[in-house]
Design a protein around this motif. Structure first.
Motif, mmCIF file in Angstrom:
data_model
loop_
_atom_site.group_PDB
_atom_site.id
_atom_site.type_symbol
_atom_site.label_atom_id
_atom_site.label_comp_id
_atom_site.label_asym_id
_atom_site.label_seq_id
_atom_site.Cartn_x
_atom_site.Cartn_y
_atom_site.Cartn_z
ATOM 1 N N TRP A 195 0.830 -1.210 0.000
ATOM 2 C CA TRP A 195 0.000 0.000 0.000
ATOM 3 C C TRP A 195 0.863 1.258 0.000
ATOM 4 C CZ3 TRP A 195 -0.436 4.090 3.363
ATOM 5 C CH2 TRP A 195 -1.486 4.961 3.107
ATOM 6 N N ARG A 196 1.965 1.266 0.757
ATOM 7 C CA ARG A 196 2.845 2.424 0.762
ATOM 8 C C ARG A 196 3.445 2.671 -0.615
ATOM 9 N NH1 ARG A 196 5.080 4.458 5.523
ATOM 10 N NH2 ARG A 196 6.199 5.820 4.067
ATOM 11 N N GLN A 224 1.508 4.791 -2.883
ATOM 12 C CA GLN A 224 1.567 6.216 -2.595
ATOM 13 C C GLN A 224 2.926 6.829 -2.924
ATOM 14 O OE1 GLN A 224 -1.354 7.597 -1.338
ATOM 15 N NE2 GLN A 224 -2.178 5.536 -1.617
ATOM 16 N N GLU A 225 3.987 6.057 -2.800
ATOM 17 C CA GLU A 225 5.339 6.581 -2.970
ATOM 18 C C GLU A 225 6.151 5.659 -3.860
ATOM 19 O OE1 GLU A 225 7.119 8.061 0.815
ATOM 20 O OE2 GLU A 225 5.354 7.133 1.724
ATOM 21 N N LEU A 250 10.800 3.984 -0.544
ATOM 22 C CA LEU A 250 10.508 3.783 0.870
ATOM 23 C C LEU A 250 11.796 3.509 1.637
ATOM 24 C CD1 LEU A 250 7.342 1.456 0.904
ATOM 25 C CD2 LEU A 250 7.428 3.910 1.311
ATOM 26 N N ASP A 279 11.373 3.047 8.358
ATOM 27 C CA ASP A 279 10.059 3.646 8.590
ATOM 28 C C ASP A 279 8.959 2.597 8.602
ATOM 29 O OD1 ASP A 279 11.351 6.051 8.667
ATOM 30 O OD2 ASP A 279 10.886 6.604 6.593
ATOM 31 N N VAL A 280 9.090 1.609 7.712
ATOM 32 C CA VAL A 280 8.065 0.563 7.633
ATOM 33 C C VAL A 280 8.218 -0.434 8.776
ATOM 34 C CG1 VAL A 280 7.196 -1.333 6.213
ATOM 35 C CG2 VAL A 280 7.874 0.826 5.142
ATOM 36 N N GLN A 308 -6.479 -0.013 3.152
ATOM 37 C CA GLN A 308 -6.004 1.083 3.997
ATOM 38 C C GLN A 308 -6.799 1.158 5.295
ATOM 39 O OE1 GLN A 308 -6.222 4.917 2.153
ATOM 40 N NE2 GLN A 308 -5.767 6.028 4.025
ATOM 41 N N MET A 319 -0.966 7.900 7.530
ATOM 42 C CA MET A 319 -0.952 7.128 6.292
ATOM 43 C C MET A 319 -0.582 7.960 5.082
ATOM 44 S SD MET A 319 -1.824 4.167 7.481
ATOM 45 C CE MET A 319 -2.424 3.144 6.133
ATOM 46 N N PRO A 368 1.778 10.024 2.505
ATOM 47 C CA PRO A 368 3.194 9.889 2.151
ATOM 48 C C PRO A 368 4.004 11.073 2.660
ATOM 49 C CG PRO A 368 1.887 10.491 0.226
ATOM 50 C CD PRO A 368 0.911 10.185 1.326
#
Length: 703
Positions: free
Chosen positions: A362-363, A366-367, A370, A374-375, A431, A445, A447
């Motif tokens: 899912w991230r 958006q981006e 990564l 962070d994840v 999400q 959530m 970015p």
């Protein structure tokens, strides 16, 4: 000469009633002596002791040995007794194995046969009746040579004691450093390996105590008394109707022998060529490729499949096993981590791995880039599992992070706006589920914008390119915001202009924002839909064309539900949703039902299509598997079996499970005569499922 007619004429000579006796069902064992000739039985051998461990199904028999036989070596017997018990006839523990200082007995120990004893029984024929008692187990008894181990350990203890006495005078009390270590918590995988080890098995066997038994001969009076329990008692003779067809009954009596088969690898590797892969069905081809390659553009997938395939069929198949990320298809997490699977690195359940991988995917929607730290701080998985998840969908860029593996496929996004819209709605449901699972807020959530490097820092070319792209995207968002404010008075024109300018890309972005404002939807699209799809009235500025489209959607949905109820008679809301999803996959892109159907719409369509909702209690044993699903029936079918079917369905309002004789009696009372077997079988097959001899209404038990 016998003719074909004579061969076919095979009259029944005699009918024998068969009864199931349960008096000794949990105590009956069959003893086998695989190392003993059939002609040499133990019938005349004295039984000195008998003991059993009932939980482990382990039996030991102590049998006497005829020491006066000419075949018995007395010197060997005395030597064995001397080695086991010592010169004084005592092993030091207060117990003596051979009290006569002669090996005058032997021990038989049992072991279970490799196969199951459920197919074997003891039958007793008496007065034209056959009484069958199932076996608790089949045990093979072999001579035990534990006395040799006892003699060997006795000599080792004696030698160790002598060595200890000789070095006792020279021993000194030395101060030794002791290191204290705390054991780590045992993982599920390590616990499973420990429980399967030989040492654990021996420990469990030693924990259960022995129970001494008394042996009775074949002609003993107590044996005759116990043998009567092999006959079924008069109060236990229940007439049980056979619910199997003749073919099923024969297969139960003589199950087919399973031949050893060797599975052929289906992965597109050096084990299996692409020619072999293309011989599989389309769904298996797509699943195999996605499971092994993990990330593919649609054009790449089409080039790997069999030539001449329709792109619409491929799209239907790929949506079953993959999700859309940046215009590319990524295999679903549940395909890689099936239910009840464990991580090979840390033993974490597959459910947690699926959730963490869904968050990473899912991230990436958006981006483009990564950072693993962070994840990892959110999904809280083992480092090896996080690294493996990133390696499946991204490539590492030194000093930058992890970049999505494939370039963004804008061409697919532009050509298949309906698929993109459906996938966007699915990601909105993912999400919402991730926010609830990880306790995140909406702003968490979003970015993160890349920060500019401090002055004096050497910036690489890739970093400059990434910063430039982020500025362009930020500028684009500002322009879009201005554009929306300028056209806020005319939403229809705004959407039309967006489609003309971006070639369909803006449709995806606008629908995504609509879904974020709407009720969250699950991955299967069953927990909600946009306001227009729910059949609710839109905003004051909604056009008449939109209202007409909503009415058309409801009419199509009612026709679909009416046809499914006529076909299946009894359908749960969950099963109806599954049939609708399969129907949507077969429709052409842009169909009116593809706009989204909520559970409330589906329920209303079922009631408006002649269906009736059944209020049946969920069986207590299925409460953990069922979700209190709603069940609908085709009440007014208009066929010859409508009345008996209604009587059968009304019986489920009184009880959630029924017996076949009770159903026959009620139908006979309602119709004036007992229904014939084909009619009753047809009604039960349409409306019910059978479990353990009881009939349940469809939809009330887990499938």
């Amino acid at each position: 000469m016998a003719t074909a007619t004579d061969d076919e004429d095979d009259p029944i000579v005699e009918e024998i009633d068969v009864y199931l006796a349960k008096g000794l069902a949990d105590k009956l064992y069959l003893f086998q002596y695989p190392v003993r000739p059939a002609g040499m039985t133990y019938e005349g051998t004295p039984r000195l002791a008998t003991r059993i461990k009932p939980k482990l199904h382990k039996v030991e028999l102590e049998l006497g040995i005829n020491v006066t036989s000419p075949n018995y070596s007395r010197s060997k017997g005395e030597q064995i007794a001397l080695n086991v018990d010592g010169a004084h006839g005592d092993d030091g523990s207060g117990s003596c194995t051979y009290s006569t200082k002669l090996m005058d007995k032997q021990l038989l120990c049992s072991s279970q046969t490799p196969g199951s004893a459920s197919r074997y029984a003891i039958a007793l024929y008496r007065r034209g009746e056959l009484h069958v008692t199932p076996l608790q187990g089949v045990l093979q008894l072999r001579p035990s040579f534990s006395y040799l181990d006892k003699a060997d350990s006795k000599h080792k203890d004696k030698d160790a004691a002598q060595d200890g006495d000789s070095s006792q005078e020279e021993a000194e009390d030395d101060v030794k450093q002791v290191t204290v270590r705390f054991a780590r918590p045992e993982s599920d995988r390590a616990k499973q390996r420990r429980m399967q080890s030989y040492e654990y098995m021996q420990q469990k066997q030693a924990e259960e105590p022995w129970f001494n038994l008394r042996h009775h001969g074949l002609k003993d009076g107590r044996a005759d008394h116990e043998r009567q329990y092999l006959l079924a008692q008069s109060g236990m003779m229940e007439a049980c109707e056979l619910m199997k067809t003749p073919k099923e009954y024969l297969s139960m009596l003589m199950p087919p022998v399973k031949e050893e088969t060797f599975e052929v690898a289906v992965a597109p590797s050096n084990v299996m060529s692409m020619a072999q892969l293309r011989t599989l069905p389309l769904g298996d081809q797509v699943k195999t490729l996605m499971k092994n390659v993990r990330v593919l553009q649609f054009s790449q997938l089409m080039s790997l499949l069999s030539p001449g395939l329709d792109s619409v069929s491929v799209l239907r198949s790929v949506q079953q096993v993959a999700l859309l990320v940046q215009g590319c298809w990524v295999v679903k997490s549940e395909v890689l981590y099936p239910k009840d699977s464990l991580s090979p690195h840390s033993g974490i359940p597959g459910e947690l791995l699926c959730r963490g991988r869904d968050f990473v995917m899912w991230r990436f929607t958006q981006e483009r880039m990564l950072l693993r730290k962070d994840v990892a701080g959110i999904i809280k998985l083992a480092p090896d599992d996080v690294r493996e998840i990133f390696q499946q969908v991204a490539v590492s860029r030194i000093g930058l992070g992890w970049e999505f593996m494939q370039p963004r496929d804008d061409d697919f996004v532009r050509r298949h706006a309906d698929v993109v819209q459906r996938q966007t709605m699915l990601w909105a449901g993912v999400q919402a589920r991730l926010e609830k699972a990880y306790g995140l807020k909406k702003e968490d959530m979003l970015p993160k914008k890349p920060e500019a490097p401090p002055a004096g820092t050497v910036v690489t070319g890739e970093e400059r390119l990434r910063l430039a792209r982020s500025k362009i995207m930020e500028h684009k968002e500002n322009l879009e915001q201005t554009y929306k404010q300028r056209n806020s008075q005319n939403p229809t024109r705004q959407t039309h202009n967006a489609v003309e300018e971006s070639g369909g890309v803006r449709v995806k972005e606008e629908r995504a924002s609509d879904v974020e404002d709407a009720e969250p939807m699950d991955v299967d699209g069953s927990n909600g839909a946009p306001a227009l799809a729910n059949g609710e009235h839109g905003a004051p500025g909604e056009s008449a064309a939109a209202a007409a489209g909503a009415e058309t959607q409801r009419r199509e949905l009612r026709a679909f539900v009416r046809a499914r109820l006529a076909e299946h008679t009894v359908l749960s809301l969950r099963e109806l949703r599954r049939l609708l999803d399969r129907h949507l996959a077969a429709l052409a892109p842009g169909h009116v039902l593809g706009a989204g159907v909520s559970p409330l719409m589906l329920q209303e369509a079922a009631l408006q299509s002649g269906g009736r909702q059944m209020h049946v209690q969920i069986p207590p044993q299925f409460l953990s598997d069922a979700n209190n699903d709603k069940v609908f029936v085709n009440w007014n079918a208009g066929d010859a079996h409508e009345k008996p079917r209604q009587v059968l369905l009304e019986m489920f309002n009184e009880n959630y499970r029924l017996k076949r004789p009770a159903i026959q009696s009620r139908l006979a009372l309602a119709g004036g005569s007992e229904p014939d077997k084909p009619t009753l079988d047809k009604l039960l097959k349409e409306c019910c499922v059978s479990r353990n001899g009881m009939w349940y209404l469809k939809g009330t038990t887990p499938s």
